[in-house]
Write a protein that holds these residues in place. Structure first.
Motif, PDB file in Angstrom:
ATOM      1  N   PRO A 573      -7.674  -5.401   2.142  1.00  0.00           N
ATOM      2  CA  PRO A 573      -8.812  -4.482   2.287  1.00  0.00           C
ATOM      3  C   PRO A 573      -9.880  -5.021   3.235  1.00  0.00           C
ATOM      4  CG  PRO A 573      -8.181  -4.670  -0.004  1.00  0.00           C
ATOM      5  CD  PRO A 573      -7.409  -5.720   0.732  1.00  0.00           C
ATOM      6  N   TRP A 574     -10.132  -6.335   3.174  1.00  0.00           N
ATOM      7  CA  TRP A 574     -11.126  -6.921   4.079  1.00  0.00           C
ATOM      8  C   TRP A 574     -10.690  -6.768   5.526  1.00  0.00           C
ATOM      9  CZ3 TRP A 574     -10.193 -11.000   7.461  1.00  0.00           C
ATOM     10  CH2 TRP A 574     -11.305 -11.464   8.158  1.00  0.00           C
ATOM     11  N   TRP A 575      -9.435  -7.062   5.822  1.00  0.00           N
ATOM     12  CA  TRP A 575      -8.933  -6.974   7.195  1.00  0.00           C
ATOM     13  C   TRP A 575      -9.001  -5.531   7.696  1.00  0.00           C
ATOM     14  CZ3 TRP A 575      -5.289  -4.577  10.160  1.00  0.00           C
ATOM     15  CH2 TRP A 575      -4.981  -5.174  11.398  1.00  0.00           C
ATOM     16  N   THR A 576      -8.638  -4.581   6.851  1.00  0.00           N
ATOM     17  CA  THR A 576      -8.664  -3.172   7.240  1.00  0.00           C
ATOM     18  C   THR A 576     -10.078  -2.714   7.568  1.00  0.00           C
ATOM     19  OG1 THR A 576      -6.742  -2.727   5.822  1.00  0.00           O
ATOM     20  CG2 THR A 576      -8.056  -0.838   6.522  1.00  0.00           C
ATOM     21  N   ARG A 577     -11.022  -3.079   6.710  1.00  0.00           N
ATOM     22  CA  ARG A 577     -12.408  -2.676   6.939  1.00  0.00           C
ATOM     23  C   ARG A 577     -12.999  -3.385   8.165  1.00  0.00           C
ATOM     24  NH1 ARG A 577     -15.489  -3.510   1.376  1.00  0.00           N
ATOM     25  NH2 ARG A 577     -17.198  -2.605   2.629  1.00  0.00           N
ATOM     26  N   ARG A 578     -12.616  -4.627   8.385  1.00  0.00           N
ATOM     27  CA  ARG A 578     -13.190  -5.410   9.480  1.00  0.00           C
ATOM     28  C   ARG A 578     -12.606  -5.008  10.837  1.00  0.00           C
ATOM     29  NH1 ARG A 578     -15.242 -10.731  10.153  1.00  0.00           N
ATOM     30  NH2 ARG A 578     -15.931 -10.864  12.326  1.00  0.00           N
ATOM     31  N   LYS A 585     -19.915  -6.290   9.088  1.00  0.00           N
ATOM     32  CA  LYS A 585     -20.605  -7.161   8.142  1.00  0.00           C
ATOM     33  C   LYS A 585     -19.846  -7.343   6.832  1.00  0.00           C
ATOM     34  CE  LYS A 585     -25.238  -6.159   9.897  1.00  0.00           C
ATOM     35  NZ  LYS A 585     -26.609  -5.716   9.550  1.00  0.00           N
ATOM     36  N   VAL A 586     -18.575  -7.012   6.813  1.00  0.00           N
ATOM     37  CA  VAL A 586     -17.771  -7.165   5.597  1.00  0.00           C
ATOM     38  C   VAL A 586     -17.458  -8.643   5.387  1.00  0.00           C
ATOM     39  CG1 VAL A 586     -15.641  -6.528   4.426  1.00  0.00           C
ATOM     40  CG2 VAL A 586     -16.783  -4.895   5.946  1.00  0.00           C
ATOM     41  N   GLU A 587     -17.652  -9.134   4.177  1.00  0.00           N
ATOM     42  CA  GLU A 587     -17.377 -10.538   3.863  1.00  0.00           C
ATOM     43  C   GLU A 587     -16.118 -10.651   3.001  1.00  0.00           C
ATOM     44  OE1 GLU A 587     -20.685 -12.465   2.121  1.00  0.00           O
ATOM     45  OE2 GLU A 587     -21.996 -12.214   3.868  1.00  0.00           O
ATOM     46  N   LEU A 588     -15.390 -11.718   3.231  1.00  0.00           N
ATOM     47  CA  LEU A 588     -14.176 -11.992   2.466  1.00  0.00           C
ATOM     48  C   LEU A 588     -14.448 -13.090   1.460  1.00  0.00           C
ATOM     49  CD1 LEU A 588     -11.078 -11.656   2.034  1.00  0.00           C
ATOM     50  CD2 LEU A 588     -10.768 -13.427   3.791  1.00  0.00           C
ATOM     51  N   SER A 589     -14.249 -12.793   0.192  1.00  0.00           N
ATOM     52  CA  SER A 589     -14.424 -13.825  -0.838  1.00  0.00           C
ATOM     53  C   SER A 589     -13.266 -14.799  -0.757  1.00  0.00           C
ATOM     54  CB  SER A 589     -14.480 -13.191  -2.226  1.00  0.00           C
ATOM     55  OG  SER A 589     -13.291 -12.449  -2.473  1.00  0.00           O
ATOM     56  N   PRO A 590     -13.539 -16.100  -0.776  1.00  0.00           N
ATOM     57  CA  PRO A 590     -12.463 -17.098  -0.609  1.00  0.00           C
ATOM     58  C   PRO A 590     -11.556 -17.159  -1.824  1.00  0.00           C
ATOM     59  CG  PRO A 590     -14.523 -18.181  -1.139  1.00  0.00           C
ATOM     60  CD  PRO A 590     -14.855 -16.733  -0.952  1.00  0.00           C
ATOM     61  N   LEU A 591     -10.317 -17.590  -1.567  1.00  0.00           N
ATOM     62  CA  LEU A 591      -9.371 -17.843  -2.647  1.00  0.00           C
ATOM     63  C   LEU A 591      -9.683 -19.209  -3.229  1.00  0.00           C
ATOM     64  CD1 LEU A 591      -6.797 -17.241  -4.296  1.00  0.00           C
ATOM     65  CD2 LEU A 591      -5.470 -18.212  -2.407  1.00  0.00           C
TER      66      LEU A 591
END
Length: 608
Positions: A573-578, A585-591
């Motif tokens: 979802p992060w990659w799609t939105r970005r 400004k979408v942030e990816l929460s780390p694993l």
């Protein structure tokens, strides 16, 4: 304080590296006079006496001082100017290495060339030997026999050759295993060329596959053990680069002898023996792997002699040797009996951390076969001939394919540690799928149209150009690094076995597939398999770029179920939105990784 506890205390000090600090001695006080340095000095003496290195005590003491990480090389007591320069050059001029080090790269290159050449020698021979042995009809029986002969080196490597690596290395050493397997390879190439029927040819190809399996696995481990850390990653790519060069040379040799009448295929199959002769002459000019000496008998004295030849100074050799000693001592590896072969193999699937590494390694190895590169390597001449190329034209087109494959491998030397292993695969696989699909669609164009020739050749070359820096070098390099040291040899061997078994299955079925689906259908199928490979990599292959071995333990502490969930629910979802919806400004929460992770004592509390 007992001797073992004392060892552990000093090991902790030395392995702390740059994070370890101690009080500076008073001005004018010699470094060796500090209590800590005296403590370490006593341990160095014990090590030197125990392992027959007392004559190297001075250089070992200097190495121990450097290992502490808080002393500049120029400040080490009794260090020479040459040693200071060599230590600084480890990062500033990392490619300045002694001849012996580069000689190990040369023999690795020769072994890789022999494997690539052996693959493509059959590519050209496919145009001739079926007719010579009366198996050139389009019947299911003849298609099966031709496919079996083509897949022979993969099949025998996967079923037997790769599994012989560990016992042969234990008995003969790295160099001995390579020398013996190379001798068998030489005889098998000549024997295959002299075959009088297809049964004999198949037998020699099976023996050749066993030999190539031992050579490839052993040389990959050997050069990694000999290389200094600063260039180990780049040197690890050399196997794929020179295997691609061997493929190119094989195509050139096929063209060179294409018009020699009914014996053309014999010359093509015999030609790879030329790469085995210099390998046989040079392998014993190289030092034995220092880590083989340590693993088999804790012969640190012999390991030092090997390292001294592979490094610019004895100080560098002593530093590496002493670090290895303390790492093995603190882990108990120097005191543990060798685990039985079958038990070590079983642990690839029973110990959670290792099982996850096994899944990742097998995934990249299988994906390499799903993409279809070895089908093109074996059958490109046949494919071009089916597209109404002449035999000579088909061989020339294959030469260009081999050249693209070789030149395309070089970018991996720089991108492997910048973009990363996983990223390279995810970037190149979609393009490979599109080019494979385009190659299939080119067969819809009438064969007498120039567009047919142009599109087919161009798309195959583009496919190869994407394969060479990604799916080409990544699987071997990735599989060699994801396993812990205790299981690296058997882990790499099993990964090689897996990729060769898949290669044999695909090669065995391709003639029948080509007959059933036609060229267009076969290419379209492999385009779809590239998409399957992309999905597998996305779900099961963690990134290992710029990770130390300890950090890789943490990477593989995450359960497979949690990793897959993160990729699907967070990363996608992060990659799609970005990148698709362009929401900047979408942030990816780390694993989040597990902490305080123990490799061999971990309980499998989570689903793995």
């Amino acid at each position: 304080m007992g001797r073992d506890q004392e060892h552990d205390d000093v090991a902790s000090e030395l392995l702390a590296g740059a994070s370890y600090h101690h009080e500076e001695p008073d001005q004018g006080q010699e470094l060796a006079d500090s209590p800590l340095s005296e403590h370490i000095s006593n341990e160095v003496q014990h090590f030197a006496k125990t392992y027959g290195l007392i004559r190297k005590l001075d250089v070992l003491q200097k190495a121990a001082t450097l290992i502490q990480g808080d002393t500049k090389p120029a400040d080490v007591l009794n260090i020479t100017h040459r040693e200071v320069v060599a230590t600084q050059d480890e990062t500033a001029r990392k490619w300045r290495q002694p001849i012996a080090m580069y000689l190990t790269v040369v023999i690795t290159a020769l072994g890789a060339m022999g494997q690539g050449w052996a693959q493509t020698s059959m590519n050209g021979a496919n145009l001739y030997f079926p007719t010579a042995f009366g198996i050139d009809s389009d019947s299911s029986r003849d298609n099966f026999i031709v496919g079996l002969i083509n897949s022979g080196i993969y099949l025998s490597c996967g079923l037997l050759g790769a599994w012989l690596v560990a016992p042969l290395n234990a008995r003969l050493g790295r160099r001995g295993a390579v020398f013996g397997a190379t001798t068998i390879s030489l005889l098998s190439n000549i024997g295959g060329a002299l075959s009088q029927n297809w049964q004999q040819l198949l037998a020699f190809r099976l023996v050749l596959g066993c030999a190539l399996g031992v050579i490839s696995s052993t040389l990959n481990v050997y050069v990694a053990e000999c290389a200094p850390a600063a260039i180990r990653g780049a040197i690890g790519v050399s196997w794929q680069c020179f295997c691609a060069f061997g493929i190119f040379i094989g195509f050139v040799a096929n063209v060179a002898v294409y018009d020699y009448g009914p014996n053309t295929w014999r010359l093509q199959l015999a030609a790879p023996f030329l790469s085995t002769i210099p390998l046989l002459l040079l392998v014993y000019a190289c030092p034995e792997s220092p880590f083989w000496h340590i693993k088999h008998g804790s012969r640190y004295d012999l390991a030092f002699l090997s390292l001294a030849r592979l490094r610019n100074t004895e100080l560098q050799a002593a530093k590496e040797l002493y670090q290895t000693y303390f790492q093995r001592h603190t882990s108990g590896a120097d005191h543990k009996p060798n685990t039985p072969y079958l038990q070590t193999l079983t642990q690839l699937f029973t110990i959670p951390r290792i099982r996850r590494a096994t899944l990742a390694a097998y995934t990249v190895m299988i994906s390499q076969q799903l993409c279809g590169i070895n089908i093109i390597s074996f059958y490109s001449s046949t494919i071009f001939a089916d597209a109404n190329f002449s035999n000579h034209g088909a061989l020339l087109a294959s030469v260009a394919f081999g050249l693209v494959n070789f030149l395309g491998a070089f970018p991996a030397v720089w991108t492997m540690d910048t973009l990363g292993r996983r990223s390279l695969l995810l970037l190149t696989l979609p393009v490979m799928a599109l080019t494979m699909l385009a190659a299939g669609l080119s067969f819809s164009i009438p064969s007498d149209s120039p567009a047919h020739f142009t599109l087919l050749a161009a798309t195959i070359y583009l496919f190869c150009a994407e394969y060479s820096p990604g799916m080409g070098p990544v699987p071997a390099a990735y599989s060699a690094e994801v396993f812990p040291l205790s299981h690296r040899e058997i882990g790499m061997s099993s990964a090689v076995a897996v990729t060769n078994l898949w290669a044999s299955a695909l090669s065995l079925t391709f003639p029948a597939l080509l007959s059933f689906l036609g060229s267009q259908g076969a290419f379209t199928l492999y385009a779809a398999l590239n998409v399957v490979a992309f999905v597998l990599v996305f779900l099961f292959v963690p990134e290992t770029r710029l990770k130390t071995l300890d950090e890789l333990d943490v990477v593989f502490s995450v359960s497979t179920r949690r990793f897959v969930r993160y990729q699907v629910m967070e990363y996608m979802p992060w990659w799609t939105r970005r990148y698709v919806l362009r929401q900047g400004k979408v942030e990816l929460s780390p694993l989040e990784m597990e902490e305080e992770y123990s490799v061999l004592e971990q309980e499998d509390d989570e689903a793995s």
